[in-house]
Motif scaffolding. Structure first.
Motif, PDB file in Angstrom:
ATOM      1  N   GLN A 101       3.370  15.271  87.921  1.00  0.00           N
ATOM      2  CA  GLN A 101       3.336  13.904  88.045  1.00  0.00           C
ATOM      3  C   GLN A 101       2.229  13.140  87.570  1.00  0.00           C
ATOM      4  O   GLN A 101       2.363  11.763  87.591  1.00  0.00           O
ATOM      5  N   LEU A 102       1.301  13.645  87.038  1.00  0.00           N
ATOM      6  CA  LEU A 102       0.086  12.858  86.425  1.00  0.00           C
ATOM      7  C   LEU A 102      -0.308  13.850  85.102  1.00  0.00           C
ATOM      8  O   LEU A 102      -0.297  14.968  85.090  1.00  0.00           O
ATOM      9  N   PRO A 103      -0.573  13.199  84.132  1.00  0.00           N
ATOM     10  CA  PRO A 103      -1.078  13.752  82.887  1.00  0.00           C
ATOM     11  C   PRO A 103      -2.454  13.912  83.074  1.00  0.00           C
ATOM     12  O   PRO A 103      -3.177  13.485  83.593  1.00  0.00           O
ATOM     13  N   LEU A 104      -2.744  15.131  82.177  1.00  0.00           N
ATOM     14  CA  LEU A 104      -4.048  15.555  82.262  1.00  0.00           C
ATOM     15  C   LEU A 104      -4.720  14.695  81.010  1.00  0.00           C
ATOM     16  O   LEU A 104      -4.844  15.050  79.820  1.00  0.00           O
ATOM     17  N   ASP A 105      -5.217  13.793  81.313  1.00  0.00           N
ATOM     18  CA  ASP A 105      -5.779  12.637  80.305  1.00  0.00           C
ATOM     19  C   ASP A 105      -7.226  12.172  80.748  1.00  0.00           C
ATOM     20  O   ASP A 105      -7.715  12.688  81.693  1.00  0.00           O
ATOM     21  N   ASP A 106      -7.765  11.207  79.949  1.00  0.00           N
ATOM     22  CA  ASP A 106      -9.303  10.926  80.215  1.00  0.00           C
ATOM     23  C   ASP A 106      -9.499  10.361  81.727  1.00  0.00           C
ATOM     24  O   ASP A 106     -10.541  10.769  82.100  1.00  0.00           O
ATOM     25  N   ILE A 107      -8.361   9.798  82.177  1.00  0.00           N
ATOM     26  CA  ILE A 107      -8.719   9.307  83.730  1.00  0.00           C
ATOM     27  C   ILE A 107      -8.640  10.124  84.559  1.00  0.00           C
ATOM     28  O   ILE A 107      -9.582  10.196  85.393  1.00  0.00           O
ATOM     29  N   SER A 108      -7.831  11.013  84.644  1.00  0.00           N
ATOM     30  CA  SER A 108      -7.539  12.103  85.862  1.00  0.00           C
ATOM     31  C   SER A 108      -8.675  13.134  85.644  1.00  0.00           C
ATOM     32  O   SER A 108      -9.336  13.442  86.458  1.00  0.00           O
ATOM     33  N   VAL A 109      -9.031  13.382  84.257  1.00  0.00           N
ATOM     34  CA  VAL A 109     -10.038  14.367  84.136  1.00  0.00           C
ATOM     35  C   VAL A 109     -11.683  13.700  84.677  1.00  0.00           C
ATOM     36  O   VAL A 109     -12.510  14.452  85.181  1.00  0.00           O
ATOM     37  N   ARG A 110     -11.688  12.290  84.628  1.00  0.00           N
ATOM     38  CA  ARG A 110     -12.748  11.792  84.906  1.00  0.00           C
ATOM     39  C   ARG A 110     -13.211  11.869  86.142  1.00  0.00           C
ATOM     40  O   ARG A 110     -14.318  12.106  86.588  1.00  0.00           O
ATOM     41  N   HIS A 111     -12.156  11.767  87.057  1.00  0.00           N
ATOM     42  CA  HIS A 111     -12.478  11.879  88.477  1.00  0.00           C
ATOM     43  C   HIS A 111     -12.864  13.079  89.037  1.00  0.00           C
ATOM     44  O   HIS A 111     -13.591  13.210  89.849  1.00  0.00           O
ATOM     45  N   ILE A 112     -12.006  14.314  88.176  1.00  0.00           N
ATOM     46  CA  ILE A 112     -12.490  15.650  88.569  1.00  0.00           C
ATOM     47  C   ILE A 112     -13.847  15.930  87.952  1.00  0.00           C
ATOM     48  O   ILE A 112     -14.738  16.577  88.743  1.00  0.00           O
ATOM     49  N   ASP A 113     -14.251  15.577  87.245  1.00  0.00           N
ATOM     50  CA  ASP A 113     -15.607  15.630  86.220  1.00  0.00           C
ATOM     51  C   ASP A 113     -16.686  14.961  87.256  1.00  0.00           C
ATOM     52  O   ASP A 113     -17.810  15.733  87.525  1.00  0.00           O
ATOM     53  N   LEU A 114     -16.376  13.937  87.866  1.00  0.00           N
ATOM     54  CA  LEU A 114     -17.288  13.177  88.693  1.00  0.00           C
ATOM     55  C   LEU A 114     -17.803  13.931  89.986  1.00  0.00           C
ATOM     56  O   LEU A 114     -18.554  13.480  90.700  1.00  0.00           O
ATOM     57  N   CYS A 115     -17.073  14.730  90.307  1.00  0.00           N
ATOM     58  CA  CYS A 115     -17.332  15.757  91.656  1.00  0.00           C
ATOM     59  C   CYS A 115     -18.537  16.584  91.240  1.00  0.00           C
ATOM     60  O   CYS A 115     -18.623  17.109  90.422  1.00  0.00           O
ATOM     61  N   LEU A 116     -19.163  16.433  92.375  1.00  0.00           N
ATOM     62  CA  LEU A 116     -20.477  17.392  92.524  1.00  0.00           C
ATOM     63  C   LEU A 116     -20.235  18.764  92.592  1.00  0.00           C
ATOM     64  O   LEU A 116     -21.019  19.745  92.338  1.00  0.00           O
ATOM     65  N   GLY A 117     -19.229  18.952  93.381  1.00  0.00           N
ATOM     66  CA  GLY A 117     -18.869  20.408  93.872  1.00  0.00           C
ATOM     67  C   GLY A 117     -19.985  20.695  94.830  1.00  0.00           C
ATOM     68  O   GLY A 117     -20.163  22.077  95.137  1.00  0.00           O
ATOM     69  N   CYS A 118     -20.493  19.852  95.754  1.00  0.00           N
ATOM     70  CA  CYS A 118     -21.526  20.193  96.829  1.00  0.00           C
ATOM     71  C   CYS A 118     -20.983  20.651  97.684  1.00  0.00           C
ATOM     72  O   CYS A 118     -21.744  21.201  98.570  1.00  0.00           O
ATOM     73  N   ARG A 119     -19.625  20.474  98.054  1.00  0.00           N
ATOM     74  CA  ARG A 119     -18.765  21.084  99.186  1.00  0.00           C
ATOM     75  C   ARG A 119     -19.150  20.443 100.429  1.00  0.00           C
ATOM     76  O   ARG A 119     -18.810  21.178 101.475  1.00  0.00           O
ATOM     77  N   ALA A 120     -19.781  19.367 100.637  1.00  0.00           N
ATOM     78  CA  ALA A 120     -20.217  18.688 101.872  1.00  0.00           C
ATOM     79  C   ALA A 120     -18.870  18.269 102.796  1.00  0.00           C
ATOM     80  O   ALA A 120     -18.659  18.496 103.807  1.00  0.00           O
ATOM     81  N   CYS A 121     -17.565  18.192 101.916  1.00  0.00           N
ATOM     82  CA  CYS A 121     -16.415  17.946 102.634  1.00  0.00           C
ATOM     83  C   CYS A 121     -15.813  19.133 103.179  1.00  0.00           C
ATOM     84  O   CYS A 121     -15.340  19.043 104.334  1.00  0.00           O
ATOM     85  N   GLU A 122     -16.218  20.349 102.781  1.00  0.00           N
ATOM     86  CA  GLU A 122     -15.881  21.632 103.507  1.00  0.00           C
ATOM     87  C   GLU A 122     -16.461  21.620 104.980  1.00  0.00           C
ATOM     88  O   GLU A 122     -15.853  22.108 105.849  1.00  0.00           O
ATOM     89  N   ALA A 123     -17.601  21.567 105.014  1.00  0.00           N
ATOM     90  CA  ALA A 123     -18.324  21.639 106.181  1.00  0.00           C
ATOM     91  C   ALA A 123     -17.866  20.156 107.264  1.00  0.00           C
ATOM     92  O   ALA A 123     -18.119  20.560 108.488  1.00  0.00           O
TER      93      ALA A 123
END
Length: 417
Positions: free
Chosen positions: A54-76
């Motif tokens: 439903q969403l292309p793998l383009d600069d915009i979508s990848v940008r939001h994924i890249d910007l994630c720190l992967g700190c996983r604070a959300c899991e806690a």
């Protein structure tokens, strides 16, 4: 022609997110941008939309994924126990396989980071030009991103490897394994030595196999899962031969990945059981040290503690290191505001996303300065470098120190009666 989108994340695990929003206040990038696409639940929406076509793998979508720190604070913070870190790593693996980056990001990620950082001798060699530039004070000649990277190199670097066997002091309690790490071995060898000394003083013989390799954390976090699995298999094989019940790590980011070997190799018939057995043996240094062996320091030095993301969130270890620091600091301990909000290091994030990393660095430094502390203690090399750099930029006379060095140099361990 088969047009079914490739399934790169577990749909059931992604559907565990009920989009309640309780993760929002814990997400560093959302706190900075206020953009739903930069929140955990927003990124899960993006992951599912990419998978469903439903969403292309383009600069915009990848940008939001890249910007994630992967700190996983959300899991806690998540009441539904969403495995966000696993979803993120598999999404990034899909991105790296199917998305074409520009030449600079490709070179930075695939060459400058992935071909240097996991290899201690290459890292040592790679740091040499930067150390010379700092010594000659010619950093002002470099472009902005290079100056930021140069600022991360500490003024003093301690290198060297540990002996294969370090004998316990006093009455022996058993044997433990020790993982040296890549950055730790090259930049913080004194901290590794302090860690082993603390274990020896507590009665543990420490085995440090010289054939151990990178834990794979850098690969796992950047979307190179097969390379991370290769690292896991090699380390499992090395430590299996030692027949140990406990394996110690003093770097939070490495520890998180080492404890996830069971998940990383769960679909590998040959290695799944062995990986799970290995992961159950891994302990952070602060989990293994006994706070009752320590006593308050006589100094008036004010001390605060920064929670390294991958120790506090995926490993859930916040009490043990804080208890150790409080035991030594006594009444001089000061709680750090937003202590578990990422400092912006996040492995190699401060190199690939320097703008957001700088914003989070400033946020962390402002909070540290507000405590009036003389020393900030933490438990991860990336945090040490990022906070040290930020304090220096701010002109703050605050020292940042690894918890092993803090315990080994600020006080003397006292054996229990």
């Amino acid at each position: 022609m088969n047009t079914t989108p490739k399934q790169f994340i577990d749909e059931d695990k992604s559907l565990a997110c009920v989009h309640c929003g309780l993760c929002l206040s814990s997400c560093p990038t959302y706190l900075e941008t206020g953009n739903e696409n930069d929140s955990p639940r927003g990124r899960i929406y993006l992951m599912r939309a990419l998978q469903n076509g439903q969403l292309p793998l383009d600069d915009i979508s990848v940008r939001h994924i890249d910007l994630c720190l992967g700190c996983r604070a959300c899991e806690a913070a998540c009441p539904s126990c969403v495995k966000y870190g696993e979803l993120l790593e598999h999404t990034r693996d899909h991105v790296e396989r199917n998305y074409s980056r520009g030449w600079f990001q490709t070179f930075l990620r695939r060459v400058a980071i992935e071909q240097i950082f996991p290899f201690p001798w290459r890292l040592k060699l790679g740091l040499l030009p930067g150390r010379i530039a700092k010594m000659l004070k010619v950093g002002w000649l470099l472009p902005g991103f290079a100056r930021d990277a140069l600022d991360l190199i500490p003024d003093r670097i301690s290198g060297g490897t540990l002996p294969e066997t370090s004998t316990a002091s006093g009455e022996p309690r058993g044997r433990v394994g020790f993982i040296e790490g890549c950055v730790m071995r090259v930049m913080f060898a004194d901290t590794n030595r302090a860690s082993v000394r603390l274990l020896n003083e507590a009665g543990w013989e420490v085995l440090t196999p010289p054939t151990q390799e990178c834990c794979g954390a850098l690969y796992a976090h950047s979307g190179q899962l097969e390379k991370a699995r290769e690292c896991a298999r090699r380390n499992i094989a090395v430590f299996e031969d030692l027949n140990l019940n406990t394996i110690i790590i003093n770097a939070a980011g490495c520890g998180s990945t080492l404890k996830d070997y069971g998940t990383l190799l769960e679909n590998d018939v040959k290695w799944a059981k062995r990986a799970k057995a290995f992961s159950t043996k891994v302990k952070d240094l602060t989990e293994h040290l006994d706070a009752s062996r320590y006593s308050p320091h006589s100094s008036d030095m004010k001390v605060t503690y920064h929670d390294a993301c991958h120790l506090a969130h995926p490993q859930g270890i916040t009490t043990e290191p804080r208890t150790l620091v409080k035991t030594v600091a006594g009444e001089n301990f000061i709680e750090l505001p937003e202590s578990d909000v990422c400092c912006g290091s996040a492995g190699s994030y401060n190199l690939t996303e320097p703008e957001m990393a700088a914003r989070l660095q400033q946020r962390k430094i402002d909070n540290i300065i507000s405590t009036g502390a003389d020393v900030v203690v933490t438990s991860n090399p990336g945090c040490l470098l990022q906070i040290q750099s930020g304090l220096k930029k701010a002109g703050a006379k605050v020292r940042v120190i690894h918890i092993a060095d803090f315990l080994a140099t600020e006080i003397s361990a006292t054996p229990s009666d």
